[in-house]
Write a protein that holds these residues in place. Structure first.
Motif, PDB file in Angstrom:
ATOM      1  N   GLY A  21       0.837  -1.181   0.000  1.00 35.64           N
ATOM      2  CA  GLY A  21       0.000   0.000   0.000  1.00 35.64           C
ATOM      3  C   GLY A  21       0.877   1.238   0.000  1.00 35.64           C
ATOM      4  N   VAL A  22       0.270   2.369  -0.303  1.00 41.08           N
ATOM      5  CA  VAL A  22       1.006   3.629  -0.343  1.00 41.08           C
ATOM      6  C   VAL A  22       0.384   4.571   0.683  1.00 41.08           C
ATOM      7  N   CYS A  23       1.220   5.088   1.564  1.00 41.95           N
ATOM      8  CA  CYS A  23       0.778   5.984   2.634  1.00 41.95           C
ATOM      9  C   CYS A  23       1.609   7.255   2.616  1.00 41.95           C
ATOM     10  N   VAL A  24       1.045   8.293   3.201  1.00 40.51           N
ATOM     11  CA  VAL A  24       1.797   9.516   3.463  1.00 40.51           C
ATOM     12  C   VAL A  24       1.824   9.703   4.973  1.00 40.51           C
ATOM     13  N   VAL A  25       3.023   9.746   5.524  1.00 38.15           N
ATOM     14  CA  VAL A  25       3.204  10.017   6.947  1.00 38.15           C
ATOM     15  C   VAL A  25       3.352  11.527   7.089  1.00 38.15           C
ATOM     16  N   THR A  26       2.528  12.123   7.942  1.00 37.24           N
ATOM     17  CA  THR A  26       2.513  13.583   8.094  1.00 37.24           C
ATOM     18  C   THR A  26       2.775  13.996   9.546  1.00 37.24           C
ATOM     19  N   GLY A  36       5.650  15.905   5.151  1.00 38.43           N
ATOM     20  CA  GLY A  36       5.062  14.680   4.625  1.00 38.43           C
ATOM     21  C   GLY A  36       6.102  13.830   3.937  1.00 38.43           C
ATOM     22  N   MET A  37       5.948  12.522   4.073  1.00 42.70           N
ATOM     23  CA  MET A  37       6.813  11.581   3.368  1.00 42.70           C
ATOM     24  C   MET A  37       5.985  10.391   2.919  1.00 42.70           C
ATOM     25  N   VAL A  38       6.243   9.932   1.704  1.00 42.37           N
ATOM     26  CA  VAL A  38       5.537   8.784   1.153  1.00 42.37           C
ATOM     27  C   VAL A  38       6.246   7.519   1.605  1.00 42.37           C
TER      28      VAL A  38
END
Length: 164
Positions: A21-26, A36-38
């Motif tokens: 899965g693809v997430c953005v950590v904020t 933000g980082m993917v």
């Protein structure tokens, strides 16, 4: 420990056959600037206590800033959010330009229209080769829309399709 009988390209190619899965950590800097980082390396760890983890590269410029803050939100991207993913992944100061979001109770950005979000405090960080293992203690979480997540598979983005 013996040397591996394969190179890093082979390692990447083989593990690329496992979709992520693809997430953005904020998070938010003390001056109010969002970070933000993917990540494609997010997983649940424990139900009791509720823990999750992701694996930021040691070369990341965003991770040390998030780590210092001690809290973050994991935003699970929907399949129609590839442009948002690419914008956050691009280097530069304008990662959040025109990206709608609200602030969680913990103070981190929850991106609009994500599949789900998980608001965390940083519980532990472990060394893992050229990455860290960042473990978050879940403070709050919610599903925002029942939609297909954005996936990464064999070097490309795609979406999940149910077979039933």
């Amino acid at each position: 420990m013996s040397a591996a009988s394969f190179d890093s390209a082979t390692f990447r190619r083989v593990l690329g056959h496992y979709p992520t899965g693809v997430c953005v950590v904020t998070a938010v800097e003390p001056d109010g600037a969002p970070i933000g980082m993917v990540v494609g390396s997010f997983t649940s760890v424990s139900l009791d206590p509720p823990l999750v983890a992701f694996f930021p590269a040691k070369s990341s410029s965003s991770w040390p800033r998030i780590e210092r803050l001690g809290k973050f939100c994991v935003n699970i991207l929907a399949s129609d959010q590839l442009p948002l993913c690419r914008q956050i992944a691009a280097p530069g100061p304008d990662k959040f330009r025109d990206i709608a979001h609200r602030v969680s109770a913990n103070g981190s950005p929850i991106l609009d229209d994500v599949v789900a979000w998980i608001d965390c405090t940083l519980d532990a960080v472990h060394d893992a080769g050229d990455h860290h293992i960042a473990i978050g203690r879940v403070a709050a979480l919610e599903v925002e829309r029942a939609d297909r997540p954005l996936l990464f598979f064999q070097g490309k983005y795609g979406e999940f399709s149910l077979l039933d």
